[in-house]
Design a protein around this motif. Structure first.
Motif, mmCIF file in Angstrom:
data_model
loop_
_atom_site.group_PDB
_atom_site.id
_atom_site.type_symbol
_atom_site.label_atom_id
_atom_site.label_comp_id
_atom_site.label_asym_id
_atom_site.label_seq_id
_atom_site.Cartn_x
_atom_site.Cartn_y
_atom_site.Cartn_z
ATOM 1 N N LYS A 4 42.005 38.576 50.772
ATOM 2 C CA LYS A 4 42.752 37.422 50.246
ATOM 3 C C LYS A 4 41.789 36.395 49.626
ATOM 4 C CE LYS A 4 46.130 34.355 49.871
ATOM 5 N NZ LYS A 4 45.390 33.108 49.614
ATOM 6 N N GLU A 5 40.585 36.337 50.147
ATOM 7 C CA GLU A 5 39.593 35.404 49.610
ATOM 8 C C GLU A 5 39.280 35.692 48.140
ATOM 9 O OE1 GLU A 5 35.210 35.503 50.684
ATOM 10 O OE2 GLU A 5 35.834 33.681 51.742
ATOM 11 N N ASN A 6 39.262 36.963 47.770
ATOM 12 C CA ASN A 6 39.002 37.318 46.379
ATOM 13 C C ASN A 6 40.106 36.810 45.463
ATOM 14 O OD1 ASN A 6 37.755 39.679 48.162
ATOM 15 N ND2 ASN A 6 36.549 39.526 46.295
ATOM 16 N N ILE A 7 41.345 36.862 45.952
ATOM 17 C CA ILE A 7 42.460 36.338 45.161
ATOM 18 C C ILE A 7 42.292 34.831 44.971
ATOM 19 C CG2 ILE A 7 44.953 35.980 45.102
ATOM 20 C CD1 ILE A 7 45.279 38.595 46.568
ATOM 21 N N ALA A 60 33.261 39.613 42.389
ATOM 22 C CA ALA A 60 34.319 39.393 43.385
ATOM 23 C C ALA A 60 35.694 39.220 42.749
ATOM 24 C CB ALA A 60 33.987 38.165 44.226
ATOM 25 N N VAL A 61 35.744 38.976 41.443
ATOM 26 C CA VAL A 61 37.027 38.726 40.781
ATOM 27 C C VAL A 61 37.344 39.803 39.746
ATOM 28 C CG1 VAL A 61 37.091 36.244 41.183
ATOM 29 C CG2 VAL A 61 35.829 37.134 39.215
ATOM 30 N N ASN A 62 36.833 41.000 39.940
ATOM 31 C CA ASN A 62 37.148 42.104 39.043
ATOM 32 C C ASN A 62 38.657 42.311 39.000
ATOM 33 O OD1 ASN A 62 37.818 45.254 38.960
ATOM 34 N ND2 ASN A 62 36.000 44.883 37.703
ATOM 35 N N VAL A 63 39.214 42.291 37.800
ATOM 36 C CA VAL A 63 40.674 42.335 37.640
ATOM 37 C C VAL A 63 41.279 43.600 38.247
ATOM 38 C CG1 VAL A 63 42.510 42.577 35.925
ATOM 39 C CG2 VAL A 63 40.746 40.841 35.618
#
Length: 341
Positions: A4-7, A60-63
């Motif tokens: 959830k942290e990545n979201i 960390a935010v790879n789509v």
């Protein structure tokens, strides 16, 4: 591993990206061969740099990773996330071919890597050599195509998440005020203990004797301004404040803004532990004075080096009435600009 942290990271960074995107105000769609202006060139290349983290496998935010995590954990978004993944894969493997002057062929993603790591994020020698073998105009057309398609995917994912109740996490429960210190920390110390909210300041607690010394060094005009400011706040916070007394302290041109002072009374009382600064600042013409009021002051303190503080300060602005030859309160809140007078 995606959590959830990545979201949260994705939503937070895209919110910032939207500021750039909104500022540039480009067309929604460009044909591959459309011409472009210098402004559009700068805008597209800036977006290209900012979008990199959403397509990189080790970010960390790879789509694709974000969409897959949501798909696996939210059945109500399975269809939307499947499309996001499909669109992402399509863009990353786009078969638009860039053929360099030496005959080397690159697909869309490889071309973008040359631009990104050759020109902007690094100065990769091999990638710059590749760039030299293609016309700048053609290279930009490819970059624009990639940005246009990839940005749409990112914004679709962002909007899906927001619509389904995911929220951008803001800073909560601020324990200390943040600031920028403009002095030399080797010769200064953070010695404020009685007002923990201001402990990040480079300064010290002060007692009654030190306050008295500060008063002695303050000139008559500044003492008058501080007295007016103090009288105003002592009165405005009372449950049975006197509108008549307050009107004697404020500028007549602001009577309609203050009204019956009930709104100001409520607003000021809602600010925790207001403390008045002993320093008076003036504009260049010396006809506007500013007195800072600090939130969360539990004990007196002194700072003698410059700081830039972005929160926890409210400014009482006073104007000089040359006819009445006295200082009058104009506003409380943001700093009053010269052009308002």
């Amino acid at each position: 591993m995606i959590t959830k942290e990545n979201i949260d990271l994705f939503l937070y960074t895209v919110k910032e990206y939207k500021r750039f995107s909104d500022y540039f105000s480009l067309k929604d769609n460009y044909e591959l061969t459309d011409s472009y202006t210098e402004k559009e060139y700068i805008a597209i290349q800036t977006k290209l740099i900012l979008l990199r983290k959403y397509g990189s496998n080790n970010e960390a935010v790879n789509v694709r990773d974000i969409a897959k995590f949501v798909k696996d954990n939210r059945s109500d978004l399975e269809h939307e996330m499947t499309k996001i993944i499909s669109d992402f894969d399509r863009v990353q493997t786009n078969q638009i071919r860039t053929i360099l002057s030496d005959g080397t062929e690159l697909n869309l993603y490889k071309t973008i890597e040359n631009v990104m790591y050759g020109l902007y994020l690094h100065a990769d020698k091999d990638k710059i050599e590749n760039i030299k073998h293609i016309n700048e105009h053609l290279l930009f057309l490819v970059s624009r195509q990639y940005v246009q398609e990839f940005e749409k995917i990112i914004m679709q994912l962002y909007n899906y998440l927001i619509e389904k109740g995911f929220q951008v996490e803001e800073v909560q429960d601020i324990q200390r005020a943040s600031m920028v210190f403009l002095g030399n920390d080797e010769s200064n110390q953070q010695g404020i203990t009685k007002s923990p909210y201001w402990a990040n300041l480079y300064g010290n607690d002060v007692g009654d004797e030190q306050i008295l010394e500060i008063v002695k060094e303050t000139n008559i005009e500044e003492l008058s301004i501080l007295a007016i400011s103090s009288c105003f706040f002592e009165e405005i916070v009372k449950d049975d404040f006197s509108e008549t007394s307050l009107r004697k302290l404020v500028s007549p041109v602001t009577y309609s803004d203050w009204g019956d002072f009930s709104e100001a009374h409520t607003h000021i009382n809602a600010i925790p532990n207001l403390g008045m600064s002993s320093k008076v600042r003036f504009n260049d013409r010396h006809d506007i004075a500013y007195v800072n009021f600090y939130e969360n002051v539990e004990g007196s303190f002194m700072i003698d080096k410059p700081h830039i503080i972005g929160e926890g300060i409210h400014v009482l602005s006073l104007v000089y009435d040359s006819d009445a030859q006295k200082w009058e309160i104009y506003s409380f809140g943001a700093k009053l600009n010269d052009y308002l007078i």
